[in-house]
Design a protein around this motif. Sequence first.
Motif, short mmCIF file in Angstrom:
data_model
loop_
_atom_site.label_atom_id
_atom_site.label_comp_id
_atom_site.label_asym_id
_atom_site.label_seq_id
_atom_site.Cartn_x
_atom_site.Cartn_y
_atom_site.Cartn_z
N TYR A 157 0.90 -1.15 0.00
CA TYR A 157 0.00 0.00 0.00
C TYR A 157 0.94 1.21 0.00
N ALA A 159 2.75 4.97 -0.80
CA ALA A 159 2.44 6.40 -0.75
C ALA A 159 2.78 7.10 -2.07
N CYS A 192 -7.39 3.06 -5.37
CA CYS A 192 -6.20 2.23 -5.15
C CYS A 192 -5.77 1.75 -6.52
N VAL A 235 -2.21 8.04 0.03
CA VAL A 235 -1.51 8.36 1.28
C VAL A 235 -0.28 9.17 0.86
N ASP A 237 2.69 9.98 2.73
CA ASP A 237 4.00 9.47 3.14
C ASP A 237 3.86 8.10 3.79
N CYS A 238 4.85 7.28 3.61
CA CYS A 238 4.99 5.94 4.21
C CYS A 238 4.32 4.85 3.38
N HIS A 239 5.13 3.82 3.09
CA HIS A 239 4.59 2.62 2.48
C HIS A 239 4.18 1.66 3.60
N SER A 240 3.01 1.02 3.44
CA SER A 240 2.57 -0.03 4.35
C SER A 240 2.56 -1.33 3.55
N ALA A 280 0.80 4.76 8.94
CA ALA A 280 1.57 5.67 8.09
C ALA A 280 1.67 7.07 8.71
N ARG A 281 0.56 7.59 9.21
CA ARG A 281 0.59 8.97 9.72
C ARG A 281 1.50 9.13 10.92
#
Length: 330
Positions: A157, A159, A192, A235, A237-240, A280-281
């Motif tokens: 998922y 960013a 997505c 999103v 910032d940040c990849h999950s 992510a946040r």
Amino acid sequence: MNKKPNIAIVGATGLVGSTFLKVLEERNFPFENIYMMASARSAGKTLTFKGIDYVVEELNEHSFDKPIDIALFSAGGSTSEKFAPIAAAHGTIVIDNSSAWRMDPTVPLVVPEVNPEDIKWNKGIIANPNCSTIQAMLPLKALHDAYKIKRIVYSTYQAVSGSGLKGINDLKNGLAGSNETTAYAHPIAGNCLPHIDVFLDNGYTKEEMKMINETKKILGDDSLKITATTVRVPVFDCHSESINIEFEKPFDLEEAKQLMDNFPGLHVIDDPANAVYPLARDIAGKDEVYVGRIRRDESVENGMNIWVVADNIRKGAATNAVQIAELLLK
Ligand code: A2P
């Protein structure tokens, strides 16, 4: 290296390039001289680093005629393809954030917590892995050493900052109601997109094949069975990542959690009863990798599911590259 190095930032005006500068400053990376390089478009602009203004130079064939010990590159694959060998021929060690050199057998592909020893066989170029690969490597290395991984199923998922400023603007504009896109085939707001980088003949995207091939190279195990689906999500910032793993050996879940929590650069956040897991946040701006939702996959014999989150521009790009540079100084 005994003296303080001369360093160059190639792509210094970009999203990752500016984060290289932030991370170098935060970690108080030692240097004698620093050179900012970008395309002709940015030549003459100034960038401030540690309170001093530096004029951006145009990257060209003569950029490495002056003594430069370490160059951090994040200026796209074709720039790296052309200029990394020129830099290396002048004795510079290039740490390259593009995908140009990652699978070259003469180029180490390094996550410092996982395979630091590989930097020793560099011939002037060291590759920084793909952002989505880097964060997965920390928990997988901790578990592989103990239980030997057989198979991995990646679902990501990712960013929009992974697509640079264009991706960020597409999400910002989309949230403001526009359907126009510059980075993606479809609007990203409210969507997505199972489509990161280009599609290949086998039906996978290049991003998916990067995760598969880079994982085998970094863990040094070609026998691993790996599949991946990579998805861009709205999103910033940040990849999950959801990672499903099958091991050869049985494992104790509590022991597995401990192994991951004790691994350098990796933290377990896992208290689902209180709705506590990596988000992510919360992780944006951090340099470490976070793992939670650690549980058995009850559908197979030695299976596990984990949820892994990291800042894709920091640990997924700039921080990892600066950590490699720190290893070079040791
Ligand atoms: P410039 O700002 O002059 O275009 P991002 O990934 O955020 O798009 O940033 C890409 C970085 O790579 C920028 O610093 C950009 O410089 C740089 N860059 C792109 N193409 C070249 C090139 N041909 N030579 C040198 N730097 C380049």
